[in-house]
Motif scaffolding. Structure first.
Motif, short mmCIF file in Angstrom:
data_model
loop_
_atom_site.label_atom_id
_atom_site.label_comp_id
_atom_site.label_asym_id
_atom_site.label_seq_id
_atom_site.Cartn_x
_atom_site.Cartn_y
_atom_site.Cartn_z
N ALA A 102 28.50 9.69 -6.46
CA ALA A 102 29.45 9.91 -7.55
C ALA A 102 30.03 8.59 -8.02
O ALA A 102 30.10 7.63 -7.25
CB ALA A 102 30.56 10.84 -7.10
N GLY A 103 30.42 8.54 -9.30
CA GLY A 103 31.11 7.35 -9.83
C GLY A 103 30.21 6.14 -9.92
O GLY A 103 30.52 5.08 -9.39
N VAL A 132 29.19 17.33 -10.12
CA VAL A 132 29.81 16.22 -9.38
C VAL A 132 30.45 15.23 -10.35
O VAL A 132 31.57 14.75 -10.15
CB VAL A 132 28.77 15.52 -8.48
N ALA A 133 29.74 14.96 -11.46
CA ALA A 133 30.28 14.01 -12.45
C ALA A 133 31.58 14.53 -13.06
O ALA A 133 32.54 13.78 -13.24
CB ALA A 133 29.23 13.74 -13.53
N SER A 139 27.57 21.23 0.33
CA SER A 139 28.15 20.22 1.20
C SER A 139 27.76 18.81 0.74
O SER A 139 28.56 17.88 0.84
CB SER A 139 27.76 20.47 2.66
N LEU A 140 26.56 18.66 0.17
CA LEU A 140 26.17 17.34 -0.35
C LEU A 140 27.02 16.95 -1.56
O LEU A 140 27.37 15.79 -1.73
CB LEU A 140 24.68 17.34 -0.72
N GLN A 141 27.34 17.95 -2.38
CA GLN A 141 28.20 17.66 -3.54
C GLN A 141 29.60 17.21 -3.08
O GLN A 141 30.15 16.24 -3.58
CB GLN A 141 28.32 18.90 -4.44
N LEU A 143 31.57 13.36 -3.44
CA LEU A 143 32.90 13.14 -4.02
C LEU A 143 33.82 12.45 -3.01
O LEU A 143 34.58 11.54 -3.37
CB LEU A 143 33.49 14.47 -4.50
N LEU A 144 33.73 12.85 -1.75
CA LEU A 144 34.55 12.21 -0.72
C LEU A 144 34.21 10.74 -0.60
O LEU A 144 35.10 9.88 -0.53
CB LEU A 144 34.29 12.89 0.63
N GLN A 145 32.92 10.43 -0.61
CA GLN A 145 32.45 9.05 -0.48
C GLN A 145 33.00 8.16 -1.59
O GLN A 145 33.32 7.00 -1.38
CB GLN A 145 30.92 8.99 -0.50
N MET A 146 33.10 8.75 -2.79
CA MET A 146 33.57 7.97 -3.93
C MET A 146 34.99 7.45 -3.65
O MET A 146 35.32 6.32 -3.97
CB MET A 146 33.55 8.85 -5.18
#
Lengths: 241, 258
Positions: free
Chosen positions: A32-33, A146-147, A228-230, A234-237
């Motif tokens: 994401a991002g 996600v975006a 869960s991948l989505q 987002l968490l990683q971003m």
């Protein structure tokens, strides 16, 4: 659902050409991002599919007379790059197929986004398929969801996309390009995270009612992994900030 | 405009909560389908279909061309649909809208996936096949173009005659061979309003619906589906509607070719 000529055997001892089981997804990676200018964005690898999604908005509606004084409008542009397929050079821009896909994806996010929060505005979803390998509309829906979330746009629920197909008589999840070319049926879907609402459904080929039921069940089961991948993307971003 | 439509929509929805439709139909009752076949003599096949006040006409032309490289022994079949401006004050000139493209592609997919015509019988010689072009014109719009157009395309295929091809030329005056129809597909389009679902929406119902689903069947299996609009369906609803759609096939097919 296409030619019968030179049709390869798609299932060997219960496994698919690329070694997957019928209920197995291809490898998926979501980030994401990834763009600086867009308000939200995502990059997605799904098998050999390579998708980039960008969100602009909420912003003023162009042209103005399309504006809705009670809610935001969504515009969606799905397009395949001329270099995206293994076949010949494609035409740039949107063909009739792309216009239809853009319409049905737009309708998915008209459902998910809380449009009433942004009267007189538009939210643009740009989806570029940089490399295609079957099930691109499902892949695009995952990237777009996600975006949109990465842009901070409020949604009633998150959405994932997934496809099922009938491959050599077997119901399989996540059909790739070669399976799609020779399959007996193809059914792409978009489903909401929390309550399994069907927001996009297309199908062509031949399936009976019980095969369709099995397809839905497989899609929902595979959805757990996609969801869960989505969330992870987002968490990683935010971890990276 | 917007205000009146909203009021009408609210009325349609509140009536449906009591299981009623404004034209007094049952929720899963279709309007009457009237088919007139073979009404144009220059076209190789034709049909005019009225579904209530919705009125569409399909014409079929045959041409001889090269086969597609992935199907060298088969003819081609292309179905398209056009929303004529005369059909509604809301239809605009210019390039086809996304809704018009969706209509054409969904009808085309249903007929193709239905494997309705034996395309191998359209093979003439190496590098030459018959191609069938079915063009559907919408003349008058009162909702449910998907189902009306599928009946029209199917009916035109059923009464089509292939012109004779000899010595490199097509003789359109000499046409006797019928197409081999392998399956008769029909579509049923449902609309959803809150939790209520109806079959065969008229124009007023269409503008008020939350969600729409078209299911195309051959009476036994499902051949194509398309969900539209921003609302949703549950998996159980889709299953139930598939059952209804399969049951309706016999009745709708019986109107064709008349």
């Amino acid at each position: 659902m296409a030619s019968k000529i030179n049709k390869p055997k798609l299932m060997h001892n219960g496994k698919r050409l690329d070694g997957r089981m019928p209920d197995e997804l291809r490898k998926i990676r979501i980030e994401a991002g990834v763009l600086k200018n867009a308000n939200g964005s995502a990059y997605l690898e799904w098998g050999k599919n390579r998708i980039i999604a960008a969100i602009y908005g909420p912003r003023d509606v162009v042209p103005k007379h399309f504006a809705d004084p009670n809610a935001a409008i969504i515009k969606c542009r799905y397009s395949m790059a001329p270099f995206s397929s293994l076949e010949e050079h494609g035409r740039a821009g949107q063909n009739r197929r792309a216009i239809e896909i853009s319409k049905v994806i737009k309708e998915v996010f008209e459902n998910a986004v809380i449009l009433e929060e942004f009267p007189n505005s538009e939210i643009d979803i740009f989806l570029e398929v940089l490399q295609s390998d079957g099930s691109t509309r499902a892949a695009c829906i995952n990237a777009a969801a996600v975006a949109l979330a990465s842009a901070g746009i409020p949604m009633k629920d998150m959405v994932y996309g997934v496809s099922v197909g009938k491959v050599d008589g077997e119901i399989c999840v996540d059909v790739d390009m070669i399976e799609d070319n020779y399959s007996e049926a193809d059914m792409p879907m978009a489903i909401s995270h929390r309550d399994n609402r069907i927001l996009l459904l297309q199908m062509d080929g031949e399936m009976d009612s019980s095969e369709i039921r099995k397809g839905f069940d497989m899609a929902v089961a595979a959805g757990e992994k996609i969801k869960s991948l989505q969330r992870e993307a987002l968490l990683q971003m935010y971890k990276g900030v | 405009m917007g205000g009146i439509n909203e009021l009408k929509g609210a009325y349609i929805r509140s009536a449906l909560n009591e299981g009623k439709r404004l034209d007094s139909r049952e929720v899963f009752e279709m309007r009457e389908i009237k088919v007139e076949s073979d009404i144009l003599s220059n076209a190789e096949g034709s049909a005019r279909v009225k579904l209530g006040d919705t009125d569409v006409i399909a014409g079929l032309k045959v041409v001889v061309e090269e086969p597609h490289s992935d199907t060298p022994k088969e003819g081609n079949l292309v179905v398209s649909a056009e929303l004529l401006q005369m059909a509604s004050a809301d239809f605009e000139s210019g390039p086809p809208s996304p809704a018009a493209i969706e209509l054409a592609r969904v009808v085309d997919r249903g007929i193709r996936a239905g494997n309705c015509v034996n395309l191998e019988r359209l093979f003439i010689e190496d590098g030459k096949v018959y191609s069938l072009y079915v063009d559907i014109y919408v003349l008058d719009y009162d909702g449910n173009l998907f189902d009306a157009c599928t009946v029209a395309a199917m009916s035109a295929l059923m009464n089509a005659r292939l012109p004779k091809y000899a010595n490199g030329e097509l003789d359109r005056k000499d046409r006797n061979t019928q197409l081999e129809i392998q399956n008769v597909v029909t579509s049923t389009t449902f609309g959803k309003f809150g939790d209520n679902i109806v079959l065969d929406m008229n124009a007023d119902e269409e503008q008020a619906a939350d969600a729409r689903i078209t299911i195309t069947t051959d009476g036994k299996t499902v051949r194509a589906m398309q969900k539209g609009l921003k609302g949703h369906f549950t998996i159980d609803e889709v299953e139930r509607l598939i059952g209804i759609s399969i049951k309706k096939n016999a009745d709708i097919s019986s109107r064709m070719g008349k």
